[in-house]
Motif scaffolding. Structure first.
Motif, PDB file in Angstrom:
ATOM      1  N   SER A  78      -9.433 -54.014  11.990  1.00 58.63           N
ATOM      2  CA  SER A  78      -7.985 -53.960  11.916  1.00 58.63           C
ATOM      3  C   SER A  78      -7.486 -52.743  11.175  1.00 58.63           C
ATOM      4  O   SER A  78      -8.241 -52.034  10.564  1.00 58.63           O
ATOM      5  CB  SER A  78      -7.430 -55.204  11.232  1.00 58.63           C
ATOM      6  OG  SER A  78      -7.500 -55.063   9.841  1.00 58.63           O
TER       7      SER A  78
ATOM      8  N   GLU B 235      -4.117 -63.734  14.505  1.00 55.20           N
ATOM      9  CA  GLU B 235      -3.971 -62.306  14.799  1.00 55.20           C
ATOM     10  C   GLU B 235      -2.739 -62.001  15.641  1.00 55.20           C
ATOM     11  O   GLU B 235      -2.018 -61.042  15.379  1.00 55.20           O
ATOM     12  CB  GLU B 235      -5.218 -61.780  15.532  1.00 55.20           C
ATOM     13  CG  GLU B 235      -6.498 -61.799  14.720  1.00 55.20           C
ATOM     14  CD  GLU B 235      -6.496 -60.771  13.607  1.00 55.20           C
ATOM     15  OE1 GLU B 235      -5.637 -59.859  13.631  1.00 55.20           O
ATOM     16  OE2 GLU B 235      -7.327 -60.894  12.692  1.00 55.20           O
ATOM     17  N   SER B 236      -2.510 -62.801  16.677  1.00 56.64           N
ATOM     18  CA  SER B 236      -1.479 -62.417  17.648  1.00 56.64           C
ATOM     19  C   SER B 236      -0.618 -63.570  18.133  1.00 56.64           C
ATOM     20  O   SER B 236       0.322 -63.340  18.900  1.00 56.64           O
ATOM     21  CB  SER B 236      -2.142 -61.771  18.869  1.00 56.64           C
ATOM     22  OG  SER B 236      -2.882 -62.748  19.601  1.00 56.64           O
TER      23      SER B 236
ATOM     24  N   LEU C 291       0.530 -57.964  22.931  1.00 54.64           N
ATOM     25  CA  LEU C 291       0.872 -57.451  21.613  1.00 54.64           C
ATOM     26  C   LEU C 291       0.654 -55.943  21.554  1.00 54.64           C
ATOM     27  O   LEU C 291      -0.379 -55.423  21.989  1.00 54.64           O
ATOM     28  CB  LEU C 291       0.019 -58.139  20.548  1.00 54.64           C
ATOM     29  CG  LEU C 291       0.300 -57.724  19.096  1.00 54.64           C
ATOM     30  CD1 LEU C 291       0.192 -58.918  18.161  1.00 54.64           C
ATOM     31  CD2 LEU C 291      -0.645 -56.615  18.637  1.00 54.64           C
ATOM     32  N   SER C 292       1.634 -55.240  21.010  1.00 50.82           N
ATOM     33  CA  SER C 292       1.542 -53.789  20.879  1.00 50.82           C
ATOM     34  C   SER C 292       2.113 -53.394  19.528  1.00 50.82           C
ATOM     35  O   SER C 292       3.280 -53.629  19.240  1.00 50.82           O
ATOM     36  CB  SER C 292       2.324 -53.098  22.009  1.00 50.82           C
ATOM     37  OG  SER C 292       2.280 -51.694  21.865  1.00 50.82           O
ATOM     38  N   ASP C 293       1.284 -52.800  18.701  1.00 48.00           N
ATOM     39  CA  ASP C 293       1.690 -52.370  17.366  1.00 48.00           C
ATOM     40  C   ASP C 293       1.240 -50.923  17.181  1.00 48.00           C
ATOM     41  O   ASP C 293       0.222 -50.639  16.539  1.00 48.00           O
ATOM     42  CB  ASP C 293       1.046 -53.283  16.310  1.00 48.00           C
ATOM     43  CG  ASP C 293       1.613 -53.055  14.921  1.00 48.00           C
ATOM     44  OD1 ASP C 293       2.272 -52.025  14.713  1.00 48.00           O
ATOM     45  OD2 ASP C 293       1.383 -53.903  14.039  1.00 48.00           O
TER      46      ASP C 293
ATOM     47  N   LYS D 259       0.250 -49.468  13.653  1.00 45.48           N
ATOM     48  CA  LYS D 259      -1.101 -49.784  13.184  1.00 45.48           C
ATOM     49  C   LYS D 259      -2.172 -49.445  14.220  1.00 45.48           C
ATOM     50  O   LYS D 259      -3.358 -49.604  13.954  1.00 45.48           O
ATOM     51  CB  LYS D 259      -1.194 -51.270  12.829  1.00 45.48           C
ATOM     52  CG  LYS D 259      -0.338 -51.666  11.636  1.00 45.48           C
ATOM     53  CD  LYS D 259      -0.536 -53.135  11.314  1.00 45.48           C
ATOM     54  CE  LYS D 259       0.279 -53.547  10.094  1.00 45.48           C
ATOM     55  NZ  LYS D 259       0.102 -54.978   9.764  1.00 45.48           N
TER      56      LYS D 259
ATOM     57  N   GLU E 129      -2.823 -51.077  16.980  1.00 39.57           N
ATOM     58  CA  GLU E 129      -3.484 -52.325  17.319  1.00 39.57           C
ATOM     59  C   GLU E 129      -2.811 -52.940  18.544  1.00 39.57           C
ATOM     60  O   GLU E 129      -1.584 -52.947  18.639  1.00 39.57           O
ATOM     61  CB  GLU E 129      -3.417 -53.301  16.145  1.00 39.57           C
ATOM     62  CG  GLU E 129      -4.154 -52.805  14.921  1.00 39.57           C
ATOM     63  CD  GLU E 129      -3.978 -53.704  13.710  1.00 39.57           C
ATOM     64  OE1 GLU E 129      -4.633 -53.438  12.703  1.00 39.57           O
ATOM     65  OE2 GLU E 129      -3.183 -54.663  13.775  1.00 39.57           O
ATOM     66  N   TYR E 130      -3.640 -53.500  19.449  1.00 38.55           N
ATOM     67  CA  TYR E 130      -3.106 -53.971  20.726  1.00 38.55           C
ATOM     68  C   TYR E 130      -3.849 -55.213  21.202  1.00 38.55           C
ATOM     69  O   TYR E 130      -5.024 -55.416  20.918  1.00 38.55           O
ATOM     70  CB  TYR E 130      -3.236 -52.864  21.784  1.00 38.55           C
ATOM     71  CG  TYR E 130      -2.605 -51.563  21.371  1.00 38.55           C
ATOM     72  CD1 TYR E 130      -1.262 -51.299  21.642  1.00 38.55           C
ATOM     73  CD2 TYR E 130      -3.353 -50.602  20.701  1.00 38.55           C
ATOM     74  CE1 TYR E 130      -0.678 -50.101  21.245  1.00 38.55           C
ATOM     75  CE2 TYR E 130      -2.775 -49.407  20.299  1.00 38.55           C
ATOM     76  CZ  TYR E 130      -1.444 -49.162  20.573  1.00 38.55           C
ATOM     77  OH  TYR E 130      -0.860 -47.982  20.170  1.00 38.55           O
TER      78      TYR E 130
ATOM     79  N   ARG F  37      -5.883 -57.882  18.652  1.00 39.22           N
ATOM     80  CA  ARG F  37      -5.448 -56.775  17.795  1.00 39.22           C
ATOM     81  C   ARG F  37      -6.536 -55.722  17.597  1.00 39.22           C
ATOM     82  O   ARG F  37      -6.821 -55.281  16.471  1.00 39.22           O
ATOM     83  CB  ARG F  37      -4.996 -57.288  16.426  1.00 39.22           C
ATOM     84  CG  ARG F  37      -3.574 -57.816  16.408  1.00 39.22           C
ATOM     85  CD  ARG F  37      -3.111 -58.092  14.997  1.00 39.22           C
ATOM     86  NE  ARG F  37      -1.689 -58.367  14.948  1.00 39.22           N
ATOM     87  CZ  ARG F  37      -0.746 -57.449  14.717  1.00 39.22           C
ATOM     88  NH1 ARG F  37      -1.105 -56.193  14.531  1.00 39.22           N
ATOM     89  NH2 ARG F  37       0.525 -57.784  14.686  1.00 39.22           N
TER      90      ARG F  37
ATOM     91  N   THR G 120      -8.069 -51.946  17.728  1.00 38.60           N
ATOM     92  CA  THR G 120      -7.740 -50.526  17.762  1.00 38.60           C
ATOM     93  C   THR G 120      -8.603 -49.898  18.856  1.00 38.60           C
ATOM     94  O   THR G 120      -9.802 -50.176  18.916  1.00 38.60           O
ATOM     95  CB  THR G 120      -8.046 -49.880  16.397  1.00 38.60           C
ATOM     96  OG1 THR G 120      -7.160 -50.451  15.425  1.00 38.60           O
ATOM     97  CG2 THR G 120      -7.856 -48.380  16.446  1.00 38.60           C
TER      98      THR G 120
ATOM     99  N   SER H 223     -10.912 -58.296  25.222  1.00 34.61           N
ATOM    100  CA  SER H 223     -10.588 -58.464  23.802  1.00 34.61           C
ATOM    101  C   SER H 223     -11.329 -59.637  23.176  1.00 34.61           C
ATOM    102  O   SER H 223     -11.914 -59.512  22.094  1.00 34.61           O
ATOM    103  CB  SER H 223      -9.082 -58.672  23.640  1.00 34.61           C
ATOM    104  OG  SER H 223      -8.355 -57.560  24.102  1.00 34.61           O
TER     105      SER H 223
END
Length: 497
Positions: free
Chosen positions: A293, A386-387, A393-395, A398, A400-401, A405, A407, A433
């Motif tokens: 993470s 986590e999500s 999820l899209s960050d 950070k 992270e996706y 999450r 990378t 994932s």
């Protein structure tokens, strides 16, 4: 010829290395206010079109790889006298050759460094390039801005693309490190030639000696009794004179060093055969690993003197002749059979908020190996934490996706095939994932198994922080207690009645 005072915009300060074809200078980039290394082709070779072409090809290959695991090239140019040069990373902490001048390294440091070196060579192999001259002077160290250092593989002057390796390939390499096939004009060395070089480097780091001729060679443990027999097996297989018997590439060799079931070559056997439990206890040292993470999914410094990425990261590549191509170095063969449709109630509570379309993937990841604490309920609880099961999820802040999450640069190592597969690009599928979580936990879980605490929650903290923080804290770090307590609550909701 005297050293130039300038190479383009780069101000030459001092000579730091001389080779057969080129010299390397420490220079300063006044525009960006940073030190760089400038490699300049020697005058007597600059007029030879083939040598000049090879010199520029080295720069192109390094630029094409564009990896922090290799020396990176930033610029190319030509001096006023016609000599070509290229500008690259300055290795301010010297070379592996410098460090070996003081004798053998510790076992943990040697294995940690070797896994990092293997990762760099794996990048080359993933783009179809064979280094052909792996030796201590071609392994460099560079400071990291945040502290510590990273390892870089350097000098691709005689590297070749595999699509150009033919029966006309010329002899190349350095004595003691070059594979036997590199001695012949028709050797056509492939990735297994680099495996031999990696094996020789490992041997040198562990024993303080360059390997002897095959007929006089003894395993590292004969010179260093504390070297585990499983490591002996991996190294001696890498050094096998017959390339068909060696590990197929750098990634497989690195995975073998991380595996407790390294397979000996046909020409060497350990004196004592290990039981499964004994072999499991011989997982080699150097706590290099990947953290998944932003607060724990980025690369961290490996144990020992070096590090960029986890050596264990490449264990997702096929390494053991007894394992299937997508197994990690754990005990996948003994794990539960993937669930048939509709059978997930054995592992996960019916009527919970776990989305139905992910239940089978969660069970597969949670039964990927027989690691204590790993279960489908744990995977489901971690995904919830986590999500919230959001596959989109899209960050970007950070980096992270996805539902787990990940990378992108970290998922690259844990996906099926590891670095040998294309780097994943968001959005990440739930299948990729979730299953990669199982790979991660099965590979690194054994490294924290001896720490106190609930096995499942240690795995959850491991996914957040990596191995070293848990070891330093002697268990779950304080900063991740809230996270693991949340995971614990979700697990209670997800365990079957």
């Amino acid at each position: 010829m005297t050293a130039p005072s300038q190479a383009g915009r780069y101000r030459i300060e001092q000579l730091i290395g001389v080779g057969g074809f080129a010299s390397v200078y420490l220079a300063h980039d006044d525009e960006l206010r940073s030190p760089v290394a400038v490699k300049i082709l020697a005058d007597n070779w600059a007029r030879q079109p083939d040598v000049r072409g090879r010199f520029l090809q080295e720069a192109r290959l390094l630029r094409r790889a564009d990896s922090h695991l290799l020396v990176q090239v930033f610029d190319v140019g030509e001096l006023d006298d016609g000599r070509p040069y290229f500008v690259m990373t300055y290795a301010d902490r010297g070379t592996l050759e410098d460090r070996l001048s003081g004798g053998a390294l510790t076992v943990d440091e040697a294995l940690g460094l070797m896994r990092d070196i293997c990762q760099g060579v794996s990048v080359l192999h993933s783009i179809g390039v064979v280094h052909r001259d792996l030796k201590p002077s071609n392994v460099l160290f560079c400071s990291r801005p945040e502290g510590g250092e990273r390892v870089m593989v350097a000098d691709l002057g005689i590297a070749r693309s595999t699509d150009h390796l033919s029966g006309l390939t010329l002899p190349a390499g350095s004595p003691g490190y070059q594979a036997p096939e590199q001695l012949y004009f028709d050797g056509a060395p492939d990735a297994r030639a680099d495996v031999h070089g990696l094996g020789a480097l490992t041997y040198h780091m562990l024993t303080g000696r360059v390997p002897a001729k095959p007929e006089q060679r003894v395993p590292p443990s004969a010179l260093r009794p504390e070297v585990p027999e499983a490591v002996d097996a991996a190294v001696m297989r890498a050094l096998d004179p017959g390339r068909e018997a060696r590990w197929p590439d750098a990634a497989a060799y690195a995975a073998a060093l991380s595996s407790s079931t390294a397979v000996p070559s046909a020409s060497w056997k350990p004196q004592v055969q290990l039981s499964g439990g004994e072999a499991q206890g011989l997982s080699s040292g150097g706590e290099a690993h990947m953290r998944p993470s932003e607060k724990g999914r980025r690369r961290v410094i490996a144990g020992g003197a070096a590090a960029v990425v986890a050596a264990a990261a490449v264990t997702v590549v096929a390494v053991n002749l007894a394992q299937s191509p997508d197994q990690p170095g754990g005990t996948r063969a003994a794990a539960s059979t993937p669930p048939a449709s509709g059978s997930t109630s054995r592992w996960l509570r019916n009527g919970s908020d776990i989305p139905g379309q992910y239940r089978e993937l969660i069970v597969q990841a949670g039964t990927y190996c027989q690691e204590p604490g790993l279960s489908p309920a744990l995977i489901a609880a971690m995904l919830k934490a986590e999500s919230g099961y959001d596959p989109g999820l899209s960050d970007p802040v950070k980096d992270e996706y996805g539902i787990s999450r990940w990378t992108p640069s970290v998922l690259w190592y844990w996906q099926p095939g590891g670095l040998q597969s294309p780097k994943p690009v968001p959005p990440f599928s739930p299948e990729l994932s979730i299953l990669s979580m199982g790979r991660f936990l099965c590979t690194l879980g054994p490294r924290v198994a001896d720490l106190p605490g609930d096995p499942a929650l240690k795995l959850a903290a491991l996914y957040r922080s990596g191995v070293d923080p848990l070891k330093r804290a002697g268990g779950i770090p304080e900063r991740w207690r809230d996270y693991t307590e949340k995971v614990s609550r979700y697990m209670r909701d997800y365990r079957p009645d």
